[in-house]
Design an enzyme around this catalytic site. Sequence first.
Site, PDB file in Angstrom:
ATOM      1  N   THR A   1       1.033  -4.412   4.535  1.00  0.00           N
ATOM      2  CA  THR A   1       0.809  -4.690   5.957  1.00  0.00           C
ATOM      3  C   THR A   1       0.149  -6.025   6.242  1.00  0.00           C
ATOM      4  O   THR A   1       0.241  -6.528   7.363  1.00  0.00           O
ATOM      5  CB  THR A   1      -0.063  -3.581   6.580  1.00  0.00           C
ATOM      6  OG1 THR A   1      -1.339  -3.563   5.934  1.00  0.00           O
ATOM      7  CG2 THR A   1       0.606  -2.225   6.462  1.00  0.00           C
ATOM      8  N   ASP A   2      -0.514  -6.631   5.264  1.00  0.00           N
ATOM      9  CA  ASP A   2      -1.333  -7.813   5.563  1.00  0.00           C
ATOM     10  C   ASP A   2      -0.511  -8.985   6.080  1.00  0.00           C
ATOM     11  O   ASP A   2      -0.983  -9.759   6.918  1.00  0.00           O
ATOM     12  CB  ASP A   2      -2.139  -8.234   4.334  1.00  0.00           C
ATOM     13  CG  ASP A   2      -3.316  -7.307   4.078  1.00  0.00           C
ATOM     14  OD1 ASP A   2      -3.600  -6.467   4.949  1.00  0.00           O
ATOM     15  OD2 ASP A   2      -3.951  -7.424   3.014  1.00  0.00           O
TER      16      ASP A   2
ATOM     17  N   THR B   1       0.811  -1.218   0.000  1.00  0.00           N
ATOM     18  CA  THR B   1       0.000   0.000   0.000  1.00  0.00           C
ATOM     19  C   THR B   1       0.843   1.266   0.000  1.00  0.00           C
ATOM     20  O   THR B   1       0.438   2.298  -0.537  1.00  0.00           O
ATOM     21  CB  THR B   1      -0.944   0.001   1.218  1.00  0.00           C
ATOM     22  OG1 THR B   1      -1.766  -1.168   1.173  1.00  0.00           O
ATOM     23  CG2 THR B   1      -1.833   1.231   1.247  1.00  0.00           C
TER      24      THR B   1
ATOM     25  N   SER C   1       1.327  -7.672  -0.301  1.00  0.00           N
ATOM     26  CA  SER C   1       1.907  -8.510   0.755  1.00  0.00           C
ATOM     27  C   SER C   1       1.225  -9.867   0.854  1.00  0.00           C
ATOM     28  O   SER C   1       1.808 -10.809   1.401  1.00  0.00           O
ATOM     29  CB  SER C   1       1.854  -7.801   2.107  1.00  0.00           C
ATOM     30  OG  SER C   1       0.529  -7.667   2.569  1.00  0.00           O
TER      31      SER C   1
END
Length: 328
Positions: free
Chosen positions: A93-94, A14, A60
């Site tokens: 971030t996932d 992101t 991610s």
Amino acid sequence: MNKKQIYILATGGTISAQGDEGKTLGYTNGVFKLGSIIKTLKGIENISNLDGEQIFNISSEDMCIDKLLILAKRINELSKLDSIDAFVIMQGTDTLEESAFFLNLVVKTSKPVIITGAMRPATANSADGPNNLYDAIVVASNKDAVGKGVLVVFSDYIISGRDVQKVDTFRCQAFNGKEFGCCGYVHDDIVNFINKSLKPHTINSEFNIDNIKSLPKVGIVYFDADLDSDIFDYYISRDYKGIVIAGSGSGMISKRWKNKILEMTKNSIAVVRSSMAEGGSVDRDNLDEEYCTIPAYTLTPLKARILLSIALEKSNSYDYLKSVFERY
């Protein structure tokens, strides 16, 4: 002041995304490459000298262990250069918490390794990526970050790679260190460390990936009261070497699951008990002795999967695996 040389490894996510102006949803990852992202950091030239590379350009969700092996080996290679003082990794971030723990176990340097990302695309109002990246570079440049293991810097917090966990799906303050808290904070160019992880990491970890191209497959199965134990047949038929159970409460499971687990452990499939609960610990229990399961202690199911996969590369001995989870 001698400025530190920071090497940035960009992987997408992101922080590199573009969407409708001002919006936070419906964006496309990987539009903005490393060079253009660095240009958004006002005053960073006063903090550090920067270099880097776009090692991946992915979401991610696609950051699998095979790619993490490539990333970790690249860090290990570059860390031998005296011209590089620290590393900053940009990723989505996932799966950031999985990447942080994996790298914490296998990178072989005491130089700072900092991971950061963003919850909002670069084109959103108040995009958080530039500030997170600036903070990550500030922490990487700080002498007190040396020897702390892999750290996540996000929304002003510094969090251990072992304990970091994503706790929100859209707010900027999306990570914490569970009930163990953070390692410190960063505010502009001020870095304040207040604690550190005591678990083995980086140069003190026993795991070496130099000659490893892939790791044993480990799956995660979430328990519910009605789920049939035949779910495990999928993993057995596909040659998974380990299973992490996200059990209820303190890693508890039903009688019919126990019978299937005993069948698996007798056939050298390692089974680790973890919990769906956010806090607490899954400690030794009588069922571990009876069914040869291994408690995950304070590791989440995601972290337990990472540790089990790496440990299985060394040995599938029950006593060895049990000792690994006790120590890490």
